[in-house]
Design a protein around this motif. Structure first.
Motif, PDB file in Angstrom:
ATOM      1  N   ALA A   1      35.462  39.693  48.069  1.00 14.22           N
ATOM      2  CA  ALA A   1      35.706  38.756  46.966  1.00 14.22           C
ATOM      3  C   ALA A   1      34.547  38.796  45.965  1.00 14.22           C
ATOM      4  CB  ALA A   1      35.895  37.342  47.498  1.00 14.22           C
ATOM      5  N   LEU A   2      33.316  38.890  46.474  1.00 16.38           N
ATOM      6  CA  LEU A   2      32.156  38.991  45.595  1.00 16.38           C
ATOM      7  C   LEU A   2      32.191  40.301  44.797  1.00 16.38           C
ATOM      8  CD1 LEU A   2      29.173  37.649  47.749  1.00 16.38           C
ATOM      9  CD2 LEU A   2      30.256  36.561  45.777  1.00 16.38           C
TER      10      LEU A   2
ATOM     11  N   VAL B   1      40.422  34.766  38.518  1.00 17.50           N
ATOM     12  CA  VAL B   1      40.587  33.779  39.601  1.00 17.50           C
ATOM     13  C   VAL B   1      41.588  34.222  40.665  1.00 17.50           C
ATOM     14  CG1 VAL B   1      41.338  31.431  40.126  1.00 17.50           C
ATOM     15  CG2 VAL B   1      39.797  31.843  38.198  1.00 17.50           C
ATOM     16  N   PRO B   2      42.848  34.575  40.310  1.00 16.92           N
ATOM     17  CA  PRO B   2      43.799  34.952  41.369  1.00 16.92           C
ATOM     18  C   PRO B   2      43.394  36.219  42.115  1.00 16.92           C
ATOM     19  CG  PRO B   2      44.747  35.356  39.213  1.00 16.92           C
ATOM     20  CD  PRO B   2      43.495  34.592  38.987  1.00 16.92           C
ATOM     21  N   ALA B   3      42.815  37.196  41.407  1.00 19.22           N
ATOM     22  CA  ALA B   3      42.416  38.441  42.071  1.00 19.22           C
ATOM     23  C   ALA B   3      41.294  38.194  43.074  1.00 19.22           C
ATOM     24  CB  ALA B   3      41.974  39.465  41.030  1.00 19.22           C
ATOM     25  N   VAL B   4      40.307  37.383  42.693  1.00 12.86           N
ATOM     26  CA  VAL B   4      39.202  37.057  43.606  1.00 12.86           C
ATOM     27  C   VAL B   4      39.732  36.287  44.812  1.00 12.86           C
ATOM     28  CG1 VAL B   4      37.075  35.726  43.840  1.00 12.86           C
ATOM     29  CG2 VAL B   4      37.448  37.109  41.793  1.00 12.86           C
ATOM     30  N   LEU B   5      40.667  35.378  44.577  1.00  6.33           N
ATOM     31  CA  LEU B   5      41.235  34.590  45.675  1.00  6.33           C
ATOM     32  C   LEU B   5      41.986  35.475  46.667  1.00  6.33           C
ATOM     33  CD1 LEU B   5      41.753  31.825  46.929  1.00  6.33           C
ATOM     34  CD2 LEU B   5      43.742  31.581  45.421  1.00  6.33           C
TER      35      LEU B   5
ATOM     36  N   LEU C   1      40.849  50.986  44.469  1.00  2.00           N
ATOM     37  CA  LEU C   1      39.887  51.671  45.342  1.00  2.00           C
ATOM     38  C   LEU C   1      39.312  50.713  46.384  1.00  2.00           C
ATOM     39  CD1 LEU C   1      37.981  53.812  42.670  1.00  2.00           C
ATOM     40  CD2 LEU C   1      39.690  54.604  44.331  1.00  2.00           C
ATOM     41  N   LEU C   2      39.164  49.449  46.004  1.00  2.00           N
ATOM     42  CA  LEU C   2      38.651  48.451  46.945  1.00  2.00           C
ATOM     43  C   LEU C   2      39.699  48.068  47.982  1.00  2.00           C
ATOM     44  CD1 LEU C   2      36.168  46.632  47.581  1.00  2.00           C
ATOM     45  CD2 LEU C   2      37.155  44.933  46.024  1.00  2.00           C
ATOM     46  N   GLY C   3      40.980  48.268  47.646  1.00  2.00           N
ATOM     47  CA  GLY C   3      42.054  47.951  48.586  1.00  2.00           C
ATOM     48  C   GLY C   3      42.640  46.567  48.429  1.00  2.00           C
ATOM     49  N   VAL C   4      42.455  45.935  47.252  1.00  2.00           N
ATOM     50  CA  VAL C   4      42.995  44.595  47.014  1.00  2.00           C
ATOM     51  C   VAL C   4      44.497  44.698  46.763  1.00  2.00           C
ATOM     52  CG1 VAL C   4      42.889  42.550  45.524  1.00  2.00           C
ATOM     53  CG2 VAL C   4      40.797  43.821  46.066  1.00  2.00           C
ATOM     54  N   ASP C   5      45.271  43.822  47.391  1.00  2.00           N
ATOM     55  CA  ASP C   5      46.719  43.810  47.190  1.00  2.00           C
ATOM     56  C   ASP C   5      47.059  43.546  45.729  1.00  2.00           C
ATOM     57  OD1 ASP C   5      47.144  44.300  49.839  1.00  2.00           O
ATOM     58  OD2 ASP C   5      47.660  42.234  50.379  1.00  2.00           O
ATOM     59  N   TYR C   6      48.143  44.178  45.268  1.00  2.00           N
ATOM     60  CA  TYR C   6      48.661  43.991  43.908  1.00  2.00           C
ATOM     61  C   TYR C   6      47.623  44.332  42.839  1.00  2.00           C
ATOM     62  CZ  TYR C   6      51.933  41.276  46.732  1.00  2.00           C
ATOM     63  OH  TYR C   6      52.825  40.871  47.696  1.00  2.00           O
ATOM     64  N   ALA C   7      46.785  45.326  43.118  1.00  2.00           N
ATOM     65  CA  ALA C   7      45.726  45.709  42.166  1.00  2.00           C
ATOM     66  C   ALA C   7      46.282  46.074  40.779  1.00  2.00           C
ATOM     67  CB  ALA C   7      44.907  46.862  42.736  1.00  2.00           C
TER      68      ALA C   7
ATOM     69  N   LEU D   1      40.527  40.411  52.356  1.00  2.00           N
ATOM     70  CA  LEU D   1      39.433  41.291  52.788  1.00  2.00           C
ATOM     71  C   LEU D   1      38.148  40.568  53.166  1.00  2.00           C
ATOM     72  CD1 LEU D   1      39.933  44.000  49.995  1.00  2.00           C
ATOM     73  CD2 LEU D   1      40.752  44.096  52.353  1.00  2.00           C
ATOM     74  N   GLY D   2      38.029  39.303  52.818  1.00  2.00           N
ATOM     75  CA  GLY D   2      36.836  38.564  53.208  1.00  2.00           C
ATOM     76  C   GLY D   2      35.911  38.250  52.045  1.00  2.00           C
TER      77      GLY D   2
END
Length: 339
Positions: free
Chosen positions: A260-261, A245-249, A216-222, A255-256
């Protein structure tokens, strides 16, 4: 009195020396032991299904084939998914490196705007975008590496399950009718099955909630980050941190900083809900291990057997605890390990 103290000291030294030799042997034989241990614990996990099938008059051989077929289908699905994701990620990695490099430059400019002088060479020396992205890629390679010994593990599981029905009679013939060996094994098996069943439900809830939220946030490879969260949730205490760690990175690069937060907050919320609220309610006293022992066992088995040792740290420590409980001389150690 002095002689008793001397005998006790000698016994303690010999016990410590034997423990060191055994641990060194396990560590040196980790390559062989890890697939075997995985096979044993997979067999323990699937034993209730095997028993259910045989109770419903399914022949043992057919029951084993059905279970192995299900495991192979699930394994092939995971392998296909992880393999396709690895290929996509490696294709996108140069783009991520460029974006990370641009973020670093923006950070340097921002710091200089605040009056903080930062040397470009110093930043690049300690934060190399290529190294950072290769670190993320290693997560994928680790998932793929788990499947390296798949066929060896599956064949071992097949033979263990086929032998399981006649195992109690063999134990009684070997050690006598009054032996408690099978009772101890049954207790260990039941404890591990309860633990793994609850842990799997909690990990599944954690992984699905994280995967859906990141989608839903639009992060790649969710979906992959949800799978990583599911798998690493089996590692006590630090598994959820490693998974984040890798997902936040990736969220930071793609997305900025704000996203990330939010990604970090999603991991914290999911692990707090499932790890600190749901899991303790379901787990109760199933583990029978103190929190300190859980953490120390994680470090110890991870050092001895590597990442798989971290995954199996709780079941392996249960084995040790039950072994200590079987002898009056070592029962005090089991008491210290208790919750």
């Amino acid at each position: 009195m002095a002689s008793e103290e001397s005998r006790f000291a000698n016994h303690l030294v010999l016990t410590a020396a034997a423990a060191v030799i055994v641990i060194a042997g396990i560590k040196s034989a980790a390559t062989v032991l890890v697939p075997f241990l995985l096979s044993v614990f997979i067999a323990v996990m699937t034993a209730p299904l095997m028993a259910w099938l045989t109770r419903h008059r399914v022949p043992s051989v057919l029951a084993v084939l059905l279970l192995m077929g299900a495991i192979v289908v699930i394994g092939m699905g995971l392998a296909t998914f992880v393999g396709g994701t690895i290929n996509s990620f490696y294709q996108d990695m140069p783009i991520y490196e460029q974006k990370l490099n641009a973020l670093m430059q923006q950070g340097i400019v921002s710091l200089r705007g605040l009056g903080v002088e930062v040397a470009d060479d110093l930043i690049k020396e300690y934060v190399d975008p290529a190294v950072v992205m290769k670190t993320v890629a290693s997560v994928f390679n680790g998932l793929g590496g788990v499947l390296a010994n798949t066929f060896l593990i599956l064949f071992t599981v097949v033979f263990i399950l086929l032998e399981a029905s006649g195992f109690p009679d063999k134990v009684k013939r070997a050690f006598g009718e009054q032996t408690l060996a099978f009772a101890h094994f049954a207790r260990f098996s039941q404890s591990v099955q309860q633990y793994l069943a609850i842990k799997t439900l909690v990990s599944l809830g954690t992984g699905v909630s994280i995967g859906v939220a990141l989608s839903l946030l639009g992060v790649d490879y969710a979906p992959l980050w949800g799978l990583v969260a599911f798998l690493l949730n089996y590692i006590p205490n630090i598994g959820s941190i490693i998974a984040a760690v890798p997902a936040v990175l990736i969220a930071l690069i793609q997305l900025g900083f704000g996203s990330a937060l939010i990604t970090a907050a999603i991991f914290v919320a999911a692990n707090t809900l499932f790890g600190n609220v749901v899991e303790p309610r379901l787990m109760g006293r199933t583990l029978g291990l103190s929190t300190l022992v859980v953490f120390v066992s994680l470090v110890f088995w991870g050092w001895v057997l590597g990442p798989v040792g971290m995954l199996l740290s709780i079941p392996l420590t249960m084995v040790v605890k039950i072994a200590f409980e079987t002898r009056p001389q070592t029962r005090w150690i089991a008491t210290l390990l208790d919750h």
